[in-house]
Design a protein around this motif. Structure first.
Motif, PDB file in Angstrom:
ATOM      1  N   HIS A  10      10.585   4.344  -6.285  1.00  0.00           N
ATOM      2  CA  HIS A  10       9.614   4.737  -7.305  1.00  0.00           C
ATOM      3  C   HIS A  10       9.957   6.096  -7.924  1.00  0.00           C
ATOM      4  O   HIS A  10       9.854   6.274  -9.142  1.00  0.00           O
ATOM      5  N   CYS A  11      10.363   7.044  -7.084  1.00  0.00           N
ATOM      6  CA  CYS A  11      10.659   8.394  -7.593  1.00  0.00           C
ATOM      7  C   CYS A  11      11.865   8.393  -8.524  1.00  0.00           C
ATOM      8  O   CYS A  11      11.851   9.057  -9.568  1.00  0.00           O
ATOM      9  N   ARG A  12      12.885   7.639  -8.178  1.00  0.00           N
ATOM     10  CA  ARG A  12      14.119   7.646  -8.975  1.00  0.00           C
ATOM     11  C   ARG A  12      13.918   7.049 -10.366  1.00  0.00           C
ATOM     12  O   ARG A  12      14.709   7.299 -11.279  1.00  0.00           O
ATOM     13  N   LYS A  13      12.874   6.252 -10.523  1.00  0.00           N
ATOM     14  CA  LYS A  13      12.593   5.657 -11.842  1.00  0.00           C
ATOM     15  C   LYS A  13      11.767   6.587 -12.723  1.00  0.00           C
ATOM     16  O   LYS A  13      11.576   6.336 -13.900  1.00  0.00           O
ATOM     17  N   HIS A  14      11.234   7.656 -12.127  1.00  0.00           N
ATOM     18  CA  HIS A  14      10.332   8.549 -12.856  1.00  0.00           C
ATOM     19  C   HIS A  14      11.098   9.711 -13.483  1.00  0.00           C
ATOM     20  O   HIS A  14      11.898  10.370 -12.814  1.00  0.00           O
ATOM     21  N   LYS A  15      10.824   9.946 -14.752  1.00  0.00           N
ATOM     22  CA  LYS A  15      11.567  10.967 -15.504  1.00  0.00           C
ATOM     23  C   LYS A  15      11.469  12.359 -14.881  1.00  0.00           C
ATOM     24  O   LYS A  15      12.453  13.084 -14.781  1.00  0.00           O
ATOM     25  N   TYR A  16      10.248  12.735 -14.447  1.00  0.00           N
ATOM     26  CA  TYR A  16      10.037  14.107 -13.986  1.00  0.00           C
ATOM     27  C   TYR A  16      10.001  14.261 -12.465  1.00  0.00           C
ATOM     28  O   TYR A  16      10.158  15.356 -11.944  1.00  0.00           O
ATOM     29  N   LEU A  17       9.759  13.164 -11.760  1.00  0.00           N
ATOM     30  CA  LEU A  17       9.629  13.257 -10.298  1.00  0.00           C
ATOM     31  C   LEU A  17      10.901  12.864  -9.550  1.00  0.00           C
ATOM     32  O   LEU A  17      10.917  12.858  -8.323  1.00  0.00           O
ATOM     33  N   ALA A  18      11.938  12.531 -10.285  1.00  0.00           N
ATOM     34  CA  ALA A  18      13.164  12.038  -9.644  1.00  0.00           C
ATOM     35  C   ALA A  18      13.704  13.016  -8.606  1.00  0.00           C
ATOM     36  O   ALA A  18      13.960  12.648  -7.455  1.00  0.00           O
ATOM     37  N   THR A  19      13.848  14.287  -8.971  1.00  0.00           N
ATOM     38  CA  THR A  19      14.452  15.264  -8.059  1.00  0.00           C
ATOM     39  C   THR A  19      13.497  15.688  -6.950  1.00  0.00           C
ATOM     40  O   THR A  19      13.800  15.564  -5.760  1.00  0.00           O
ATOM     41  N   SER A  20      12.314  16.178  -7.330  1.00  0.00           N
ATOM     42  CA  SER A  20      11.359  16.663  -6.322  1.00  0.00           C
ATOM     43  C   SER A  20      10.835  15.508  -5.465  1.00  0.00           C
ATOM     44  O   SER A  20      10.616  15.659  -4.265  1.00  0.00           O
ATOM     45  N   GLY A  21      10.659  14.339  -6.068  1.00  0.00           N
ATOM     46  CA  GLY A  21      10.172  13.169  -5.335  1.00  0.00           C
ATOM     47  C   GLY A  21      11.174  12.683  -4.316  1.00  0.00           C
ATOM     48  O   GLY A  21      10.822  12.345  -3.185  1.00  0.00           O
ATOM     49  N   GLU A  22      12.446  12.669  -4.710  1.00  0.00           N
ATOM     50  CA  GLU A  22      13.497  12.234  -3.782  1.00  0.00           C
ATOM     51  C   GLU A  22      13.595  13.213  -2.612  1.00  0.00           C
ATOM     52  O   GLU A  22      13.720  12.791  -1.451  1.00  0.00           O
ATOM     53  N   ALA A  23      13.534  14.500  -2.896  1.00  0.00           N
ATOM     54  CA  ALA A  23      13.601  15.516  -1.834  1.00  0.00           C
ATOM     55  C   ALA A  23      12.439  15.326  -0.859  1.00  0.00           C
ATOM     56  O   ALA A  23      12.615  15.419   0.362  1.00  0.00           O
ATOM     57  N   PHE A  24      11.249  15.043  -1.393  1.00  0.00           N
ATOM     58  CA  PHE A  24      10.073  14.847  -0.541  1.00  0.00           C
ATOM     59  C   PHE A  24      10.210  13.591   0.309  1.00  0.00           C
ATOM     60  O   PHE A  24       9.891  13.595   1.501  1.00  0.00           O
ATOM     61  N   ALA A  25      10.691  12.503  -0.292  1.00  0.00           N
ATOM     62  CA  ALA A  25      10.856  11.231   0.439  1.00  0.00           C
ATOM     63  C   ALA A  25      11.822  11.409   1.609  1.00  0.00           C
ATOM     64  O   ALA A  25      11.580  10.904   2.718  1.00  0.00           O
ATOM     65  N   LEU A  26      12.907  12.136   1.381  1.00  0.00           N
ATOM     66  CA  LEU A  26      13.896  12.358   2.441  1.00  0.00           C
ATOM     67  C   LEU A  26      13.356  13.300   3.515  1.00  0.00           C
ATOM     68  O   LEU A  26      13.619  13.114   4.708  1.00  0.00           O
ATOM     69  N   THR A  80       0.789  -1.244   0.000  1.00  0.00           N
ATOM     70  CA  THR A  80       0.000   0.000   0.000  1.00  0.00           C
ATOM     71  C   THR A  80       0.819   1.292   0.000  1.00  0.00           C
ATOM     72  O   THR A  80       0.332   2.326  -0.475  1.00  0.00           O
ATOM     73  N   ILE A  81       2.041   1.279   0.499  1.00  0.00           N
ATOM     74  CA  ILE A  81       2.862   2.508   0.490  1.00  0.00           C
ATOM     75  C   ILE A  81       3.046   3.061  -0.933  1.00  0.00           C
ATOM     76  O   ILE A  81       3.004   4.282  -1.129  1.00  0.00           O
ATOM     77  N   PRO A  82       3.220   2.193  -1.970  1.00  0.00           N
ATOM     78  CA  PRO A  82       3.364   2.739  -3.331  1.00  0.00           C
ATOM     79  C   PRO A  82       2.167   3.567  -3.810  1.00  0.00           C
ATOM     80  O   PRO A  82       2.292   4.345  -4.770  1.00  0.00           O
ATOM     81  N   ILE A  83       1.018   3.455  -3.156  1.00  0.00           N
ATOM     82  CA  ILE A  83      -0.134   4.295  -3.516  1.00  0.00           C
ATOM     83  C   ILE A  83       0.227   5.769  -3.339  1.00  0.00           C
ATOM     84  O   ILE A  83      -0.234   6.625  -4.097  1.00  0.00           O
ATOM     85  N   PHE A  84       1.080   6.069  -2.364  1.00  0.00           N
ATOM     86  CA  PHE A  84       1.497   7.461  -2.143  1.00  0.00           C
ATOM     87  C   PHE A  84       2.206   8.009  -3.383  1.00  0.00           C
ATOM     88  O   PHE A  84       1.970   9.137  -3.803  1.00  0.00           O
ATOM     89  N   PHE A  85       3.083   7.188  -3.961  1.00  0.00           N
ATOM     90  CA  PHE A  85       3.783   7.637  -5.165  1.00  0.00           C
ATOM     91  C   PHE A  85       2.784   7.857  -6.301  1.00  0.00           C
ATOM     92  O   PHE A  85       2.893   8.820  -7.060  1.00  0.00           O
ATOM     93  N   ASP A  86       1.811   6.963  -6.391  1.00  0.00           N
ATOM     94  CA  ASP A  86       0.793   7.087  -7.435  1.00  0.00           C
ATOM     95  C   ASP A  86       0.006   8.390  -7.270  1.00  0.00           C
ATOM     96  O   ASP A  86      -0.328   9.052  -8.248  1.00  0.00           O
ATOM     97  N   MET A  87      -0.263   8.762  -6.016  1.00  0.00           N
ATOM     98  CA  MET A  87      -0.965  10.023  -5.744  1.00  0.00           C
ATOM     99  C   MET A  87      -0.099  11.223  -6.154  1.00  0.00           C
ATOM    100  O   MET A  87      -0.597  12.192  -6.739  1.00  0.00           O
ATOM    101  N   MET A  88       1.191  11.140  -5.829  1.00  0.00           N
ATOM    102  CA  MET A  88       2.113  12.205  -6.226  1.00  0.00           C
ATOM    103  C   MET A  88       2.104  12.376  -7.747  1.00  0.00           C
ATOM    104  O   MET A  88       1.983  13.486  -8.274  1.00  0.00           O
ATOM    105  N   GLN A  89       2.223  11.252  -8.423  1.00  0.00           N
ATOM    106  CA  GLN A  89       2.273  11.233  -9.882  1.00  0.00           C
ATOM    107  C   GLN A  89       0.978  11.782 -10.483  1.00  0.00           C
ATOM    108  O   GLN A  89       0.996  12.556 -11.436  1.00  0.00           O
ATOM    109  N   CYS A  90      -0.121  11.385  -9.879  1.00  0.00           N
ATOM    110  CA  CYS A  90      -1.443  11.802 -10.350  1.00  0.00           C
ATOM    111  C   CYS A  90      -1.607  13.323 -10.232  1.00  0.00           C
ATOM    112  O   CYS A  90      -1.995  13.995 -11.193  1.00  0.00           O
TER     113      CYS A  90
END
Length: 213
Positions: A165-181, A110-120
């Protein structure tokens, strides 16, 4: 178990009759998710709170019903397709409740749902960000940890899965990684704060408060 069978009936009806563009019913789907989360988090299903003997007996007879309904919640979320944006930020808190249940397989599912929400939100927003989701998750996480939920294992898994999940995404790699940390750091501070809240040392409590802020 009887109730779980009923909920499973609801899932098939929702998918069959109330999912396509012309027949989608937001309130029905919202009710379904809240019902499923309430079932999953009900105190009578929290096996960790029982003695080992009682836990074994329940698992042998019924299995861990939280996993069954949790996987169903995950599948139903992904079934929503373009309708997902209608559930952000409203579903962030309920999904967080599900991921905080201390069952490793359920958390991983279920944690990957968070990434899906970010992406959405990123895909739908004009500004190409996920600030609504971000603010809601931080607020709800603060409340849940203060309420006694969350642990070190959750922090580690949350950071690991979001980063993957974020590191595999073309556009969310930077902002997603910053958010995860950021999320991981906040969670660590909240857990320390919760532990030390009753500490007699005023300096320790103040130091923790400053870290959280």
């Amino acid at each position: 178990r009887v109730f779980l069978r009923a909920v499973n009936q609801f899932t098939s009806v929702l998918n069959r009759c109330f999912l396509d563009k012309d027949n989608f019913e937001l309130q029905l789907w919202s009710n379904y998710f809240h019902l499923a989360v309430a079932f999953l988090t009900h105190e009578s299903l929290q096996l960790e709170t029982f003695s080992q003997a009682k836990r074994n007996k329940i698992i042998k007879k019924y299995g861990d019903m939280r996993k069954e309904i949790g996987f169903k919640i995950r599948d139903m979320w992904y079934n929503l397709g373009p309708h997902k944006i209608k559930f952000i930020p409203a579903m962030v808190g309920p999904i967080l409740e599900v991921t905080l249940v201390p069952e490793p397989e359920l958390r991983k599912a279920t944690i990957p749902i968070f990434f899906d929400m970010m992406q959405c939100e990123f895909n739908f927003s004009v500004s190409r960000d996920f600030h609504v989701f971000e603010n809601e998750l931080i607020t709800k996480l603060d409340q849940e940890v203060e309420g006694g939920r969350g642990d070190e294992q959750y922090k580690i898994l949350l950071e690991k899965l979001l980063l993957e999940h974020c590191r595999k995404h073309k556009y969310l790699a930077t902002s997603g990684e910053a958010f995860a940390l950021l999320l991981s750091s906040l969670l660590e501070n909240l857990l320390v704060y919760r532990t030390i809240m009753h500490d007699e040392s005023k300096e320790n409590r103040m130091s923790c408060t400053v870290n959280v802020l």
